[in-house]
Scaffold this motif. Structure first.
Motif, PDB file in Angstrom:
ATOM      1  N   LEU A   6       0.737  -1.289   0.018  1.00  0.00           N
ATOM      2  CA  LEU A   6       0.064   0.105   0.106  1.00  0.00           C
ATOM      3  C   LEU A   6       0.901   1.184  -0.039  1.00  0.00           C
ATOM      4  CD1 LEU A   6      -2.494  -0.992   2.821  1.00  0.00           C
ATOM      5  CD2 LEU A   6      -2.817  -1.249   0.267  1.00  0.00           C
ATOM      6  N   VAL A   7       0.838   1.716  -1.134  1.00  0.00           N
ATOM      7  CA  VAL A   7       1.480   3.261  -1.012  1.00  0.00           C
ATOM      8  C   VAL A   7       0.739   4.368  -0.881  1.00  0.00           C
ATOM      9  CG1 VAL A   7       3.638   4.651  -2.366  1.00  0.00           C
ATOM     10  CG2 VAL A   7       3.286   1.982  -2.538  1.00  0.00           C
ATOM     11  N   GLU A   8       0.339   4.931   0.159  1.00  0.00           N
ATOM     12  CA  GLU A   8      -0.533   5.959   0.313  1.00  0.00           C
ATOM     13  C   GLU A   8      -0.281   6.826   1.585  1.00  0.00           C
ATOM     14  OE1 GLU A   8      -3.246   8.410   0.752  1.00  0.00           O
ATOM     15  OE2 GLU A   8      -3.881   6.663  -0.698  1.00  0.00           O
ATOM     16  N   ASP A   9      -0.336   8.171   1.276  1.00  0.00           N
ATOM     17  CA  ASP A   9       0.286   9.079   2.210  1.00  0.00           C
ATOM     18  C   ASP A   9      -0.509   9.427   3.459  1.00  0.00           C
ATOM     19  OD1 ASP A   9      -1.292  10.381   0.358  1.00  0.00           O
ATOM     20  OD2 ASP A   9      -0.319  12.485   1.018  1.00  0.00           O
ATOM     21  N   GLU A  10      -1.890   9.089   3.257  1.00  0.00           N
ATOM     22  CA  GLU A  10      -2.853   9.109   4.342  1.00  0.00           C
ATOM     23  C   GLU A  10      -2.946   7.992   5.225  1.00  0.00           C
ATOM     24  OE1 GLU A  10      -6.768  10.862   3.195  1.00  0.00           O
ATOM     25  OE2 GLU A  10      -5.878  11.677   1.366  1.00  0.00           O
ATOM     26  N   SER A  11      -2.632   7.855   6.367  1.00  0.00           N
ATOM     27  CA  SER A  11      -2.647   6.949   7.402  1.00  0.00           C
ATOM     28  C   SER A  11      -4.082   6.262   7.489  1.00  0.00           C
ATOM     29  CB  SER A  11      -2.005   7.364   8.652  1.00  0.00           C
ATOM     30  OG  SER A  11      -2.532   8.310   9.061  1.00  0.00           O
ATOM     31  N   SER A  12      -5.061   7.236   7.540  1.00  0.00           N
ATOM     32  CA  SER A  12      -6.636   6.656   7.764  1.00  0.00           C
ATOM     33  C   SER A  12      -6.876   5.525   6.806  1.00  0.00           C
ATOM     34  CB  SER A  12      -7.543   7.774   7.950  1.00  0.00           C
ATOM     35  OG  SER A  12      -7.654   8.504   6.750  1.00  0.00           O
ATOM     36  N   ILE A  13      -6.441   6.038   5.682  1.00  0.00           N
ATOM     37  CA  ILE A  13      -6.854   5.070   4.171  1.00  0.00           C
ATOM     38  C   ILE A  13      -5.943   3.821   4.238  1.00  0.00           C
ATOM     39  CG2 ILE A  13      -6.719   4.854   1.600  1.00  0.00           C
ATOM     40  CD1 ILE A  13      -7.264   7.829   1.494  1.00  0.00           C
ATOM     41  N   ARG A  14      -4.673   4.091   4.729  1.00  0.00           N
ATOM     42  CA  ARG A  14      -3.834   2.754   4.691  1.00  0.00           C
ATOM     43  C   ARG A  14      -4.485   1.586   5.907  1.00  0.00           C
ATOM     44  NH1 ARG A  14       0.405   6.314   5.323  1.00  0.00           N
ATOM     45  NH2 ARG A  14       0.827   5.242   7.216  1.00  0.00           N
ATOM     46  N   GLY A  15      -4.772   2.314   6.880  1.00  0.00           N
ATOM     47  CA  GLY A  15      -5.446   1.772   8.009  1.00  0.00           C
ATOM     48  C   GLY A  15      -6.481   0.680   7.691  1.00  0.00           C
ATOM     49  N   PHE A  16      -7.682   1.631   7.219  1.00  0.00           N
ATOM     50  CA  PHE A  16      -8.751   0.523   7.000  1.00  0.00           C
ATOM     51  C   PHE A  16      -8.751  -0.479   5.760  1.00  0.00           C
ATOM     52  CE2 PHE A  16     -10.448   4.563   4.711  1.00  0.00           C
ATOM     53  CZ  PHE A  16     -10.649   3.994   3.416  1.00  0.00           C
ATOM     54  N   LEU A  17      -7.686  -0.126   4.921  1.00  0.00           N
ATOM     55  CA  LEU A  17      -7.237  -1.104   3.863  1.00  0.00           C
ATOM     56  C   LEU A  17      -6.639  -2.284   4.508  1.00  0.00           C
ATOM     57  CD1 LEU A  17      -6.319   1.204   0.785  1.00  0.00           C
ATOM     58  CD2 LEU A  17      -8.381  -0.462   1.181  1.00  0.00           C
ATOM     59  N   ARG A  18      -5.450  -1.829   5.345  1.00  0.00           N
ATOM     60  CA  ARG A  18      -4.845  -2.654   5.896  1.00  0.00           C
ATOM     61  C   ARG A  18      -5.501  -3.885   6.758  1.00  0.00           C
ATOM     62  NH1 ARG A  18      -2.192  -0.099   9.297  1.00  0.00           N
ATOM     63  NH2 ARG A  18      -3.467  -0.601  11.141  1.00  0.00           N
ATOM     64  N   ILE A  19      -6.706  -3.345   7.528  1.00  0.00           N
ATOM     65  CA  ILE A  19      -7.561  -4.391   8.113  1.00  0.00           C
ATOM     66  C   ILE A  19      -8.137  -5.268   7.435  1.00  0.00           C
ATOM     67  CG2 ILE A  19      -9.435  -4.313   9.756  1.00  0.00           C
ATOM     68  CD1 ILE A  19      -8.285  -1.466  10.868  1.00  0.00           C
ATOM     69  N   ASN A  20      -8.789  -4.938   6.271  1.00  0.00           N
ATOM     70  CA  ASN A  20      -9.401  -5.732   5.401  1.00  0.00           C
ATOM     71  C   ASN A  20      -8.548  -6.755   4.747  1.00  0.00           C
ATOM     72  OD1 ASN A  20     -12.517  -5.203   4.872  1.00  0.00           O
ATOM     73  ND2 ASN A  20     -11.749  -2.967   5.320  1.00  0.00           N
ATOM     74  N   PHE A  21      -7.508  -6.344   4.282  1.00  0.00           N
ATOM     75  CA  PHE A  21      -6.518  -7.241   3.820  1.00  0.00           C
ATOM     76  C   PHE A  21      -5.881  -8.254   4.525  1.00  0.00           C
ATOM     77  CE2 PHE A  21      -5.847  -3.918   0.191  1.00  0.00           C
ATOM     78  CZ  PHE A  21      -6.341  -4.817  -0.920  1.00  0.00           C
ATOM     79  N   GLU A  22      -5.622  -7.885   5.866  1.00  0.00           N
ATOM     80  CA  GLU A  22      -5.187  -8.837   6.933  1.00  0.00           C
ATOM     81  C   GLU A  22      -6.238  -9.963   7.295  1.00  0.00           C
ATOM     82  OE1 GLU A  22      -1.650  -6.208   8.988  1.00  0.00           O
ATOM     83  OE2 GLU A  22      -3.722  -6.356   9.935  1.00  0.00           O
ATOM     84  N   ARG A  23      -7.420  -9.245   7.203  1.00  0.00           N
ATOM     85  CA  ARG A  23      -8.681 -10.275   7.456  1.00  0.00           C
ATOM     86  C   ARG A  23      -8.868 -11.419   6.572  1.00  0.00           C
ATOM     87  NH1 ARG A  23     -13.292  -5.854   9.377  1.00  0.00           N
ATOM     88  NH2 ARG A  23     -12.701  -5.578  11.302  1.00  0.00           N
ATOM     89  N   ASN A  24      -8.291 -10.976   5.270  1.00  0.00           N
ATOM     90  CA  ASN A  24      -8.379 -11.933   3.995  1.00  0.00           C
ATOM     91  C   ASN A  24      -7.426 -12.744   3.966  1.00  0.00           C
ATOM     92  OD1 ASN A  24     -11.181 -11.750   2.393  1.00  0.00           O
ATOM     93  ND2 ASN A  24     -10.622  -9.708   3.428  1.00  0.00           N
ATOM     94  N   GLY A  25      -6.199 -12.657   4.670  1.00  0.00           N
ATOM     95  CA  GLY A  25      -4.947 -13.640   4.819  1.00  0.00           C
ATOM     96  C   GLY A  25      -3.936 -12.694   3.999  1.00  0.00           C
ATOM     97  N   PHE A  26      -3.935 -11.540   3.845  1.00  0.00           N
ATOM     98  CA  PHE A  26      -2.859 -11.008   2.944  1.00  0.00           C
ATOM     99  C   PHE A  26      -1.736 -10.481   3.981  1.00  0.00           C
ATOM    100  CE2 PHE A  26      -6.454 -10.603  -0.190  1.00  0.00           C
ATOM    101  CZ  PHE A  26      -5.491 -10.943  -1.198  1.00  0.00           C
ATOM    102  N   LYS A  27      -0.535 -10.567   3.616  1.00  0.00           N
ATOM    103  CA  LYS A  27       0.526  -9.949   4.221  1.00  0.00           C
ATOM    104  C   LYS A  27       0.665  -8.274   3.665  1.00  0.00           C
ATOM    105  CE  LYS A  27       5.470  -9.691   5.422  1.00  0.00           C
ATOM    106  NZ  LYS A  27       6.626 -10.165   5.160  1.00  0.00           N
ATOM    107  N   VAL A  28       0.552  -7.311   4.481  1.00  0.00           N
ATOM    108  CA  VAL A  28       0.507  -5.978   4.213  1.00  0.00           C
ATOM    109  C   VAL A  28       1.658  -5.171   4.387  1.00  0.00           C
ATOM    110  CG1 VAL A  28      -0.860  -3.776   4.430  1.00  0.00           C
ATOM    111  CG2 VAL A  28      -2.130  -6.087   4.438  1.00  0.00           C
ATOM    112  N   LEU A  29       2.159  -4.605   3.485  1.00  0.00           N
ATOM    113  CA  LEU A  29       3.197  -3.665   3.532  1.00  0.00           C
ATOM    114  C   LEU A  29       2.913  -2.203   3.267  1.00  0.00           C
ATOM    115  CD1 LEU A  29       5.654  -5.851   0.964  1.00  0.00           C
ATOM    116  CD2 LEU A  29       5.659  -5.952   3.578  1.00  0.00           C
ATOM    117  N   GLU A  30       3.444  -1.361   3.942  1.00  0.00           N
ATOM    118  CA  GLU A  30       2.904  -0.076   3.820  1.00  0.00           C
ATOM    119  C   GLU A  30       4.042   1.194   3.627  1.00  0.00           C
ATOM    120  OE1 GLU A  30       0.102   1.513   6.822  1.00  0.00           O
ATOM    121  OE2 GLU A  30       0.103  -0.583   7.616  1.00  0.00           O
TER     122      GLU A  30
END
Length: 228
Positions: A6-30
């Protein structure tokens, strides 16, 4: 486990995307910037990159272009807040596979990433079906090209056919007549010694030492065999 960058300068957007991806079994890099995203990608080699168009430093289009050069098979999704057609067009021209307009539903983004990964897997399968390998050799049947150690070898159509026959049948002894029928056709009218001529030429291109071949073996009194 698939890796998502995830390459995004808004931490709030990264945060809710990260939560959904991790719930679906992805490893998230920010990453907060394009430069940081490229650095992380070089180390982690993600399967998919999600890039905001508007980033501090180099923008998402440039990151997309650089990632596509380094990782031709990576999946790339662009995020744009403006929703303008030009952003969409530019993203696709720089090598993006998909784009999402802000504001978006993170569940939809997750589903679209999963669909993108399925498409990439299907594409890999199609490519693999078009490749025949016998290391260090590889044949691209779609382009009808021969490679050794990933370097293309210039061969004639008949030399290509002979290599394809050999690599598809490792260890099988072929008579000269069999090779003649398979590569030149049953209706060929000419000197059968053309097989030996083409084998000599082929050996000069694929063997380290054509006088002591280690790939195309001579079966005395019969013909030739590709060594397993």
């Amino acid at each position: 486990m698939n890796k998502i960058l995830l390459v995004e300068d808004e931490s709030s957007i990264r945060g809710f995307l990260r939560i959904n991806f991790e719930r679906n079994g992805f490893k998230v890099l920010e990453a907060e910037s394009g430069e940081e995203g490229l650095r992380i990608a070089a180390i982690e080699k993600p399967d998919v990159a999600i890039l905001d168009v508007m980033l501090p430093g180099i923008d998402g289009f440039k990151v997309c272009e650089e990632l596509r050069k380094i990782f031709p098979a990576i999946g790339i999704m662009m995020l744009t807040a403006r929703g303008q057609d030009m952003d969409k067009i530019m993203g696709l021209e720089y090598g993006a596979d998909d784009y999402v307009i802000k504001p978006f539903n993170p569940i939809e983004v997750t589903l679209r990433v999963k669909a993108l990964l399925r498409r990439l897997d299907e594409k890999d399968e199609e490519i693999n079906e078009e490749l025949i390998e016998s290391p260090p050799f590889k044949i691209d049947t779609y382009a009808q090209k021969l490679f050794k150690n990933n370097i293309e070898i210039d061969v004639t159509p008949k030399e290509y056919m002979l290599m394809k026959i050999f690599i598809e049948n490792p260890g099988k002894a072929f008579s000269r007549d069999e090779l003649l029928n398979l590569a030149w056709g049953y209706n060929f009218v000419g000197d059968p010694k053309i097989v030996d001529v083409n084998i000599r030429r082929l050996r000069s291109k694929v063997e380290e030492n054509a006088s002591e071949p280690k790939y195309i073996e001579t079966i005395w009194g019969t013909g030739y065999r590709w060594r397993k």
